[in-house]
Write an enzyme that holds these catalytic residues in place. Sequence first.
Site, short mmCIF file in Angstrom:
data_model
loop_
_atom_site.label_atom_id
_atom_site.label_comp_id
_atom_site.label_asym_id
_atom_site.label_seq_id
_atom_site.Cartn_x
_atom_site.Cartn_y
_atom_site.Cartn_z
N HIS A 91 0.83 -1.21 0.00
CA HIS A 91 0.00 0.00 0.00
C HIS A 91 0.86 1.26 0.00
CE1 HIS A 91 -3.94 -1.96 1.70
NE2 HIS A 91 -3.61 -2.39 0.49
N TYR A 101 -9.55 4.47 2.67
CA TYR A 101 -10.16 3.40 3.47
C TYR A 101 -11.67 3.53 3.64
CZ TYR A 101 -5.78 1.07 4.38
OH TYR A 101 -4.61 0.36 4.22
N GLU A 143 0.74 2.01 8.14
CA GLU A 143 1.18 2.68 6.92
C GLU A 143 1.66 4.10 7.20
OE1 GLU A 143 -2.15 2.12 4.28
OE2 GLU A 143 -1.96 -0.07 4.47
N ARG A 212 3.25 -0.88 -11.57
CA ARG A 212 3.72 -2.24 -11.32
C ARG A 212 4.86 -2.20 -10.32
NH1 ARG A 212 -0.25 -2.67 -13.71
NH2 ARG A 212 -0.80 -4.02 -15.48
N SER A 215 10.95 -6.10 -8.22
CA SER A 215 12.04 -6.31 -7.27
C SER A 215 13.30 -5.63 -7.77
CB SER A 215 12.31 -7.81 -7.11
OG SER A 215 11.24 -8.45 -6.46
N GLY A 282 12.15 -18.67 -13.18
CA GLY A 282 11.91 -17.57 -14.13
C GLY A 282 12.42 -16.25 -13.62
N THR A 286 15.06 -12.27 -9.64
CA THR A 286 15.50 -10.89 -9.43
C THR A 286 15.82 -10.57 -7.97
OG1 THR A 286 13.17 -10.18 -9.55
CG2 THR A 286 14.50 -9.97 -11.54
N PRO A 287 14.96 -10.87 -6.99
CA PRO A 287 15.35 -10.58 -5.61
C PRO A 287 16.49 -11.49 -5.15
CG PRO A 287 13.27 -11.77 -5.64
CD PRO A 287 13.57 -11.39 -7.06
N PHE A 402 5.50 -13.45 -3.29
CA PHE A 402 4.67 -13.58 -4.48
C PHE A 402 4.89 -12.38 -5.39
CE2 PHE A 402 2.19 -16.11 -1.42
CZ PHE A 402 1.96 -17.25 -2.16
N GLY A 404 2.89 -10.33 -7.36
CA GLY A 404 1.46 -10.10 -7.54
C GLY A 404 0.73 -10.36 -6.25
#
Length: 410
Positions: A91, A101, A143, A212, A215, A282, A286-287, A402, A404
Site C-alpha cells: 500500500h 479506506y 502505513e 507495477r 524487485s 523464471g 530478481t530478488p 509472491f 502479484g
Amino acid sequence: MTTSTTLLDRKTIEIIKSTVPVLAEHGEAITKRFYEMMFKNHPELLNIFNHANQKQGKQPKALANTIYAAAQYIDNLEAILPVVKQIAHKHRSLEIKAEHYPIVGEHLLLAIKDVLGDAATDEIIDAWGRAYGIIADVFIQVEREMYQESATKQGGWNGFREFTVAKKVKESSVITSFYLKAKDCGPISNYQAGQYISVRCKMNGEEYTHIRQYSLSDSPGKDYYRISVKQETSNGETPDGIVSNYLHNNVNEGDVLEVTAPAGDFVLNQENSDPVVLISGGVGLTPMISMLNTIVRDQPQRKVTFIHAAINGETHAMNEHVKNIVNKYENVTSYICYEKPTEDDRAENRFHKEGFIDDAWLKSILNNDNGEYYFCGPVPFMKVVNSTLKEFVPEEKIHFEFFGPADQLN
C-alpha cells in the site's frame, strides 16, 4: 492493536466470527462484486490498481483471503500482524492513503449485502462496519509509520519521484534490466536485498496510469536502482503484459519513469552468518540476485546455494553473472534446472536437471536444515518448493515472495 480490538464488544466479535464459514464460501464473489461497484463509483482508483490482476481474479482472491483471516482473528489481530505489514508495504509503495479506506469500507459492506442478500442482516452489516473500522485503523497506523520512515530516511521521499533510465540491458530473450538514476541527481534511499519499487507509467492511448512493482535486482548502496523485467506475452489464458511490453518496447535510455521508494518485507537476514539457500523460477530470480550480490559483498564467507529454474538457456537471465560469482567464491554453489533445454544447452552441459524442480531433486541437493531459505517464482513452482522445505526446515527459516497478489501455497 490490542487497545483497538478491545473497542469491539463481545457480541460484535461473535457475529464476525460466525460469518467465517460464509466468507469461506462466498468470499471471492463478495470481493469481485466489491471491486466492480467501487471502480464504477470511483474510477479514479483505476490509476492505482492493477487492471490485469482484476481481470484474472487474482486481486479479488487475495482480498477474500485477507478478509477471511481478519474475521478469524478479529479478537486477536496481532496474530495476522505479519500479513498486515506485508500488505501495508504494498500500500505504501502504491501510495494508498488514509482517505481511501472509507471508500473501501463503504463498498465492501455494499458488496456483502449485494451477494448475501437477506442473509446479510442489519446486525451482521453493522458488526462488519464496526470491525472494518478497527481493521482499517490498524492498516492506517502501520502505513503512517511507513510513510514517515520513507520520507525521513537519507535520500528518502514519499510519492512518485522521477528517475532517468541510465542504461537498458537485455539479459535474456525475455528479461531486460533497467538502471534508474534520480533525475534530480539527489541521493536515493538505501534498501534491503529483496525489496521492490513501484513504477508508474503513463502511456499514450491509455485512460489510466498503470503501476507495477518490480524487485530490485542488484545489491543496495549504489547510486542507481536496477529492475529486471520479464516481457509478459499472451499464452492463451493471459493477455500481453501492458506495462512489461511498454517498458521493453517503448522505454529507452534517457527516458524518465516515476518511481516510489523501496518497500517490502521479503528481505535477506544479515544478522547471522547461517548458510543461505536461494531458489527461484523464471523472473523470480530478481530478488535472489540482489541477495546473492549482497552476500558476496558483505558476507563473503557465508555459504550460499543458488538454485534456478528456467525454460532453457535462452530465457535464463544473468547466468554468466552467477557463474562468475561461483568461480570467484568457493562458498557459493549453483544448480540449474531447464524445463525444455535447447540442443546447445545439452551440448554445453548448461544445466543439472531437465524438466521441473521436484521434491526428490531438491532433497538430493539440500542437506542443511540450519540455514535460511528464500524462494520466489510462479505459484505452481512455489508450491512444490514450499511443500518440500516444510518437511525438514523450521517454518521461521522459510521465506517467500509472491509476484502479484498473495496466494495460498498449502
